[in-house]
Design a protein around this motif. Structure first.
Motif: not given
Lengths: 309, 318
Positions: A62, A65, A67, A69-70, A72, A217-219, B151, B171-172, B174, B176, B190, B192-193, B195, B197, B214, B239, B241
């Motif tokens: 982790r 990064l 920043r 990370v949320p 899980r 999370d996504q929306n 993530y 979702g982290d 990034t 890769r 990196p 986006h700030d 997640e 998708l 997102v 977001a 998708r």
């Protein structure tokens, strides 16, 4: 239908392969290696066939990064470590996410896991405290305590969900009582079917909340939709808003007398002989404090959730 | 243009790389949260105006989140199933023999699959267990596992020109870039700030990646200069998708979003939004462009509908 039948030689050439133009300059990629994918990967020495990775392994990564990370959704309760010890690779911890909803769900699930965590330990699975306590003479009592914990957490924070689970943890410790208390390191007996099925159900619940959390999370739209649906579900018994209103009023110091259905029950137990308001044995619905009146509750667990004020 | 009603909520749609009138749709019951899944193989009608017809469908014990056609066999499909398994279906076999294989290695939901379009013998699966796995049909287990993301990995996509290179979106926050011959990722963007998708490679410029996030934006990156995006596409209300580059035009890409729309973009021009389709009445989560028919698009969403239409026409037009 078969306009481009090339079943043996692979799919038809792609339009970008026919165009010839490939790139806008030098690429940072190594040229492709000849051979099949498996040969190429094996030749590079990076092949690891069939590697199973539990999601906890990547926690070490982790800090790569910049920043945060949320967390899980299925990783938010620390109870989960004990279940990892069972060797199933399953993550039973739940918790619902963050914010005000998160606290209530997290607590009720966490405590209910406590209740079955200790019972699982009772047959020697893993090195968690449950395993230790579970094999000695305090087994029953410990499980009961834990179950009680679940009840307490649930009752405090989430009435509906926590209550019945806590009760389950307490009431079902019996089957483990007849294990040999002098053999704490003996081979674990085969797990009873009930607990396995219960664990499966619990994993279903965890999966459910995990997926909902990912969607949230996504929306944020999905979150709103889900909470609306959940509130509707809870309110199906006509309880939620009435009880909530009463609870808020109680917090504000307003004493709202619940409308007690106290009069003589069908068995003829009269009110004056029952001064503490305890329900008569044959009249389980004799002590309901629903604001909306004597509507039958879907299960008994909704009764007395908020105490007797 | 043709419409198909699925019994479950749509999650992904893919055109066959072999037959211009065939597509596969991945669906999941109860919005993919709880319940079964079904994989449909659909056929476009010979004449416009007729509905899509189903060739075959397969039931699974959990939702199907993604599907990919094999590039080597015209009848083989790879499905990403929410119970963590990757299942292989062969439409040439009788239903009783399907799924042909079921690979159970991921410990969480598998969210995407992508078949290698150049070497055509392997595919990738990305999962909520933070890993990407590389598989071939002739091995009983995955060849290797790529674990670096912190993530859920929502998407993995092969580079269409470099057969050993792929990108993964997580979702982290990034993206890769990986080479299957290297032990670790070769690049961390990196992007986006919030997640990420989905991601996809440009088909005509092998260094360009599009990412959908997102944060409601799509960004196009050049892997050689990834400090700044080549382009930022704003216009979705929620977001984003999924994102796919056009197989026929270098600068076009298509996206779908939780704002229920499907958008077509030209990332090289100022007014980048080329077209917006609001035919879905629930989240639009799956979109694809036909490789064989220029401008033919397909989308699916939680409104349980699959639309196939020509770019520039109304998807709902009969």
């Amino acid at each position: 239908m078969d306009t481009n039948p090339q079943p043996s030689g692979g799919s038809p050439p792609k339009p970008w392969e026919q165009s010839g133009a490939s790139t806008s300059g030098p690429t940072p990629f190594k040229p492709p290696s000849p051979g099949t994918t498996s040969d190429v990967v094996e030749a590079s020495g990076t092949a690891r066939p069939g590697e199973i990775v539990t999601s906890t392994n990547s926690a070490a990564n982790r800090n790569t990064l910049g920043r945060p990370v949320p967390t899980r959704p299925w990783e938010q309760q620390t109870y989960g470590n004990s279940y990892g010890g069972i060797g199933s690779g399953m993550n039973y911890n739940s918790g619902f996410g963050s914010g005000m909803y998160g606290s209530s769900y997290g607590s009720s699930y966490g405590s209910s896991y406590g209740s079955y965590g200790s019972s699982y330990g009772g047959y020697g699975g893993g090195t968690y405290g449950g395993g230790l306590y579970g094999n000695n003479m305090y087994r029953g009592g410990y499980g009961g305590l834990y179950g009680g914990g679940g009840m307490y957490g649930g009752g405090m924070y989430n009435g509906g969900l926590g209550g019945p689970m806590g009760g389950l943890g307490m009431g079902s410790m019996g089957p483990y009582g007849d294990q040999d208390p002098n053999n704490p390191y003996g081979p674990p007996p085969s797990p009873p079917g009930f607990w396995i099925s219960f664990l499966r159900v619990m994993q279903g619940v965890v999966n459910f909340f995990g997926r909902v959390s990912i969607l949230i999370d996504q929306n944020t739209q999905a979150f709103h939709m889900f909470m609306t649906a959940l509130l509707q579900l809870f309110d199906r018994g006509g309880l939620l808003y009435g009880e909530l209103a009463r609870f808020v009023l109680r917090l504000l110091g307003v004493k709202t007398k619940p409308r007690k259905v106290q009069g003589p029950g069908p068995d003829g137990v009269p009110g004056p002989h029952n001064p503490r308001g305890l329900p008569a044995p044959h009249n389980p619905h004799g002590h309901q404090n629903f604001i909306e009146g004597p509507k039958a509750a879907p299960t008994g667990s909704w009764d007395n959730v908020w105490g007797d004020s | 243009m043709p419409v198909f009603k699925t019994p479950f909520n749509g999650y992904a749609v893919r055109f066959s790389p072999f037959y211009e009138n065939r597509l596969a749709v991945a669906t999941a019951q109860n919005f993919g949260i709880l319940g079964n899944g079904r994989l449909h193989v659909l056929s476009l009608p010979p004449a416009p105006g007729a509905p899509l017809s189903e060739i075959v469908s397969y039931d699974t014990a959990d939702g199907v989140y993604d599907v990919a056609w094999s590039e080597s066999h015209d009848s083989i499909l790879v499905a990403a199933v929410a119970d963590g398994s990757v299942k292989i279906f062969d439409t040439a076999l009788p239903p009783a023999q399907n799924p042909l294989r079921s690979f159970q290695e991921h410990t969480r939901e598998v969210h995407s699959v992508d078949y290698n379009p150049t070497r055509r013998d392997s595919f990738l699966s990305s999962s909520w267990d933070d890993t990407v796995k590389l598989w071939t049909l002739d091995r009983p287990a995955s060849i290797r596992t790529f674990k670096e993301h912190a993530y859920c990995v929502y998407s993995a996509a092969w580079n269409p020109r470099h057969t050993d290179v792929f990108a993964s979106a997580s979702g982290d926050c990034t993206v890769r870039v990986w080479d299957v011959r290297e032990p670790g990722s070769t690049m961390i963007i990196p992007a986006h700030d919030l997640e990420i998708l989905a991601c996809d490679w440009n088909k005509y410029d092998d260094c360009l990646i599009a990412t959908a996030s997102v944060d409601k934006s799509i960004r196009v990156w050049d892997v050689r200069t990834y400090r700044q995006p080549v382009s930022v596409l704003n216009g979705h209300g929620y977001a984003v998708r999924n994102v796919k580059f056009s197989p026929h035009h270098r600068n076009l890409l298509v996206s779908c979003s939780y704002d229920m729309t499907v958008c077509m973009w030209d990332f090289m021009v100022e007014d980048s939004l080329v077209g917006r389709y609001d035919h879905h009445t629930e989240f639009a989560v799956g979109v694809d462009l036909s490789v064989l028919v220029e401008g033919l698009m397909a989308s699916t969403g939680w409104d349980e509908l699959v639309y196939v239409w020509q770019h520039g026409t109304d998807p709902r037009a009969p």
